[in-house]
Scaffold this motif. Structure first.
Motif, mmCIF file in Angstrom:
data_model
loop_
_atom_site.group_PDB
_atom_site.id
_atom_site.type_symbol
_atom_site.label_atom_id
_atom_site.label_comp_id
_atom_site.label_asym_id
_atom_site.label_seq_id
_atom_site.Cartn_x
_atom_site.Cartn_y
_atom_site.Cartn_z
ATOM 1 N N GLN A 173 0.831 -1.221 0.000
ATOM 2 C CA GLN A 173 0.000 0.000 0.000
ATOM 3 C C GLN A 173 0.858 1.259 0.000
ATOM 4 N N ALA A 174 1.851 1.286 0.863
ATOM 5 C CA ALA A 174 2.722 2.457 0.943
ATOM 6 C C ALA A 174 3.531 2.599 -0.352
ATOM 7 N N GLU A 175 3.987 1.470 -0.906
ATOM 8 C CA GLU A 175 4.772 1.507 -2.145
ATOM 9 C C GLU A 175 3.954 2.129 -3.274
ATOM 10 N N GLN A 176 2.702 1.658 -3.403
ATOM 11 C CA GLN A 176 1.855 2.158 -4.495
ATOM 12 C C GLN A 176 1.554 3.643 -4.348
ATOM 13 N N ALA A 177 1.421 4.063 -3.089
ATOM 14 C CA ALA A 177 1.114 5.479 -2.857
ATOM 15 C C ALA A 177 2.251 6.379 -3.336
ATOM 16 N N LEU A 178 3.459 5.854 -3.273
ATOM 17 C CA LEU A 178 4.627 6.677 -3.611
ATOM 18 C C LEU A 178 4.975 6.613 -5.098
ATOM 19 N N CYS A 179 4.703 5.459 -5.717
ATOM 20 C CA CYS A 179 5.116 5.227 -7.110
ATOM 21 C C CYS A 179 4.410 6.193 -8.053
ATOM 22 N N GLY A 180 5.196 6.773 -8.989
ATOM 23 C CA GLY A 180 4.624 7.690 -9.967
ATOM 24 C C GLY A 180 4.476 9.100 -9.435
ATOM 25 N N GLY A 181 4.650 9.283 -8.132
ATOM 26 C CA GLY A 181 4.506 10.605 -7.525
ATOM 27 C C GLY A 181 5.824 11.371 -7.524
ATOM 28 N N PRO A 182 5.814 12.558 -6.913
ATOM 29 C CA PRO A 182 6.993 13.422 -6.952
ATOM 30 C C PRO A 182 8.110 13.028 -5.965
ATOM 31 N N GLY A 183 7.814 12.137 -5.018
ATOM 32 C CA GLY A 183 8.865 11.730 -4.093
ATOM 33 C C GLY A 183 9.381 12.880 -3.247
ATOM 34 N N ASP A 184 8.502 13.777 -2.853
ATOM 35 C CA ASP A 184 8.936 14.864 -1.960
ATOM 36 C C ASP A 184 8.551 14.515 -0.512
ATOM 37 N N ALA A 185 8.879 15.421 0.395
ATOM 38 C CA ALA A 185 8.651 15.151 1.823
ATOM 39 C C ALA A 185 7.181 14.867 2.108
ATOM 40 N N GLU A 186 6.296 15.615 1.425
ATOM 41 C CA GLU A 186 4.867 15.428 1.669
ATOM 42 C C GLU A 186 4.382 14.043 1.246
ATOM 43 N N SER A 187 4.787 13.618 0.042
ATOM 44 C CA SER A 187 4.301 12.313 -0.426
ATOM 45 C C SER A 187 4.921 11.185 0.391
ATOM 46 N N ILE A 188 6.147 11.384 0.882
ATOM 47 C CA ILE A 188 6.760 10.366 1.758
ATOM 48 C C ILE A 188 5.972 10.286 3.063
ATOM 49 N N ALA A 189 5.626 11.428 3.618
ATOM 50 C CA ALA A 189 4.863 11.435 4.876
ATOM 51 C C ALA A 189 3.514 10.750 4.678
ATOM 52 N N ALA A 190 2.873 11.021 3.543
ATOM 53 C CA ALA A 190 1.562 10.410 3.286
ATOM 54 C C ALA A 190 1.688 8.900 3.106
ATOM 55 N N LEU A 225 12.578 6.051 3.993
ATOM 56 C CA LEU A 225 12.282 6.612 2.669
ATOM 57 C C LEU A 225 13.020 7.930 2.459
ATOM 58 N N THR A 226 13.054 8.744 3.494
ATOM 59 C CA THR A 226 13.738 10.037 3.384
ATOM 60 C C THR A 226 15.228 9.823 3.105
ATOM 61 N N ALA A 227 15.833 8.860 3.799
ATOM 62 C CA ALA A 227 17.260 8.586 3.588
ATOM 63 C C ALA A 227 17.493 7.987 2.198
ATOM 64 N N ALA A 228 16.594 7.102 1.753
ATOM 65 C CA ALA A 228 16.747 6.489 0.424
ATOM 66 C C ALA A 228 16.621 7.554 -0.661
ATOM 67 N N LEU A 229 15.695 8.478 -0.455
ATOM 68 C CA LEU A 229 15.495 9.554 -1.438
ATOM 69 C C LEU A 229 16.742 10.436 -1.532
ATOM 70 N N ALA A 230 17.318 10.755 -0.373
ATOM 71 C CA ALA A 230 18.530 11.591 -0.373
ATOM 72 C C ALA A 230 19.637 10.897 -1.162
ATOM 73 N N GLU A 231 19.761 9.574 -0.991
ATOM 74 C CA GLU A 231 20.806 8.847 -1.731
ATOM 75 C C GLU A 231 20.493 8.819 -3.226
ATOM 76 N N ALA A 232 19.217 8.620 -3.554
ATOM 77 C CA ALA A 232 18.827 8.552 -4.968
ATOM 78 C C ALA A 232 19.080 9.895 -5.677
ATOM 79 N N ARG A 233 18.891 10.980 -4.956
ATOM 80 C CA ARG A 233 19.125 12.314 -5.537
ATOM 81 C C ARG A 233 20.613 12.633 -5.611
#
Ligand SMILES: Cc1cc2nc3c(=O)[nH]c(=O)nc-3n(C[C@H](O)[C@H](O)[C@H](O)COP(=O)(O)OP(=O)(O)OC[C@H]3O[C@@H](n4cnc5c(N)ncnc54)[C@H](O)[C@@H]3O)c2cc1C
Ligand code: FES
Ligand code: FES
Lengths: 287, 162
Positions: free
Chosen positions: A227-244, A278-286
């Motif tokens: 559920q959490a994976e699907q919510a994030l996929c295709g989205g902007p991957g910002d702090a808000e979408s990670i929190a959601a 997720l926040t740490a993974a995003l920082a590495e991906a960027r």
């Protein structure tokens, strides 16, 4: 306490170990680092009458970096943690090792042993799920490959047959635009995960292309969080979408409570640690 | 029964043991090296730490038969020519022990830590000693003793982190 008596074999090849497994069947247990099996034998929760020690099989140890990251099942946590090339290729694995047990546990315990044991609070199962690792297995009938997603079937139970040996674990390397992290709330005495979350993200420009999240410590086995994976996929991957997306982690999962952490507390920590991972993974991906 | 030949604190010897004999019981009961303690049933306390081929292990979670051909150092083998090892001296000087039960394991673990990190930060000392429980000291003086031994062993080195 002292284990029940057993016969001890220390084969020097996988073929010999398989022959012994075939000969002794259910009476035998493989011995890797011994840091899950021997404590259980001391408490007589396990009482195999034959131990087949894999420590003399040199072919099961070592790290190779050719395209993918291949790690022999008998490679100790310490050897993984000290591997300089691995720190470059898969930093999340080197960092996770530092969170496992203590110096002496890491000097003996192995990646293969931890996966085969499938402790519900172990760290490596969540990481292999999030990184989509493959597990390589030898049996008397031949060899096969099992995706991490198919490997952990229940509490302390895997897809390995009793006469099979896990020989190697392969991780796809992380490239540009990819990032991964594993974070945990450790039990203060045992260091096992009260809750642990592994997250992997692949970006396509600013968008999240692929997302895998796996939780350990909270249920009977490490589990992906669709559920959490699907919510994030295709989205902007910002702090808000990670929190959601993090608020959906643990939904639909049976979460255990015990003396140390109630079900409610664990459920809350699953969300908190999902957000952090997720926040740490995003920082590495960027990058 | 299994035959076992190994070097303990510089002495080579051969023994017959049951395969289920844990290294810690072998050291204490077959070799009378009772400096290596047993403080738990769950591989968590670290009172039993010794060096197996140069790295620290919990002797309660290794089988003696697995040490055939190995070199083992226990707390009794740490002092050289009657001189305390710098860690032993610093534990004494810094009051890093009260009852002393955890001390042999603590010192053997710290010795391994200092091989890998010759001048660890306080954080690295605490991380390195996570496998050793002390019920008396509150750890503060233990960290101080390890820091002081590091300075004696490697006077030039600069503090590093993990
Ligand atoms: C004090 C302490 C703290 C710990 N803290 C943590 C922690 O924080 N996080 C964590 O994840 N783990 C932790 N562990 C567990 C540790 O990582 C173990 O080493 C690990 O779970 C098991 O690996 P092993 O190599 O010791 O396997 P063993 O104990 O030797 O074997 C475990 C099981 O797997 C089977 N097996 C082993 N190798 C194979 C193989 N190649 N093929 C098929 N079956 C095999 C064995 O038959 C046995 O049933 C801790 C352990 C201790 C004692
Ligand atoms: S006796 Fe407690 S860890 Fe070995
Ligand atoms: S000095 Fe008593 S347990 Fe550490």
């Amino acid at each position: 306490m002292i284990p029940r008596p057993f016969a001890y074999h220390a084969p020097t090849s996988v073929a010999e170990a398989l022959r012994l497994l075939g000969a002794y069947g259910d009476e035998a247990k493989l011995l890797a680092g011994g840091h899950s099996l021997l404590p259980a034998m001391k408490l007589r929760l396990a009482a195999p009458s034959v131990l087949i020690d894999l420590n003399q099989i040199a072919a099961l140890r070592g790290v190779t970096l050719h395209g993918s990251v291949a790690i022999g099942s008998m490679t100790t946590w310490a050897a993984i943690g000290q591997h300089a090339g691995l720190r470059q290729a898969l930093p999340v694995l080197s960092a996770t090792v530092q969170l496992i047990g203590d110096l002496q546990v890491r000097n003996r315990g192995t990646l293969g042993g931890a996966l085969a044991h499938a402790d519900p609070a172990a760290d490596a199962p969540a990481l292999t799920l999030a990184l989509a690792a493959t597990l390589h297995v030898h049996g008397l009938q031949g060899t096969r490959t099992i995706a991490a997603a198919d490997f952990f079937t229940d509490m302390l139970t895997t897809a390995l047959a009793p006469d099979e040996i896990l020989t190697a674990i392969k991780f796809p390397p992380l490239g540009a635009g990819e990032g991964a992290a594993y974070l945990k709330l450790p039990h203060p005495a045992s260091r096992y995960a009260v809750v642990g979350v592994a997250a992997y993200l692949k970006l396509d420009g600013p968008q999240v292309r692929v997302c895998r999240i796996a939780v350990t410590g909270a249920g009977t086995k490490a589990e992906r969080q669709p559920q959490a994976e699907q919510a994030l996929c295709g989205g902007p991957g910002d702090a808000e979408s990670i929190a959601a997306a993090s608020t959906l982690a643990g939904e639909g999962m049976d979460i255990l409570g015990d003396l140390y952490a109630s079900e409610l507390y664990r459920r809350a920590m699953v969300k908190v640690y999902t957000k952090r991972a997720l926040t740490a993974a995003l920082a590495e991906a960027r990058g | 029964m299994a035959t076992l030949t190994l070097t303990v604190n510089g002495t080579l010897s051969t023994h017959t043991v049951e395969p289920r004999t844990l290294l810690v019981h072998f050291l204490r009961e077959h070799l009378n090296l009772t400096g290596t303690h047993i403080g738990c049933d769950t591989s968590q306390c670290g009172a039993c730490v010794v060096h197996l081929n140069g790295v620290s292990v919990k002797a309660c979670t290794v089988l003696a038969v697995q040490c055939d051909g190995a070199t083992i150092t226990t707390i009794e083998g740490l002092a050289q020519n009657g001189e305390l090892h710098p860690l032993q001296a610093s534990f004494r000087a810094e009051h890093a022990l009260q009852c002393g039960f955890c001390t042999p394991g603590m010192i053997m673990a710290a010795a391994d830590l200092l091989q890998q990190h010759p001048h660890p930060s306080d954080e690295a000392i605490r991380h390195g000693l996570q496998g050793n429980l002390c019920r008396c000291t509150g750890y503060e003086h233990i960290v101080r003793a390890v820091r002081s031994a590091a300075a004696t062993l490697n006077p030039q080195a600069k503090p590093e982190s993990l």
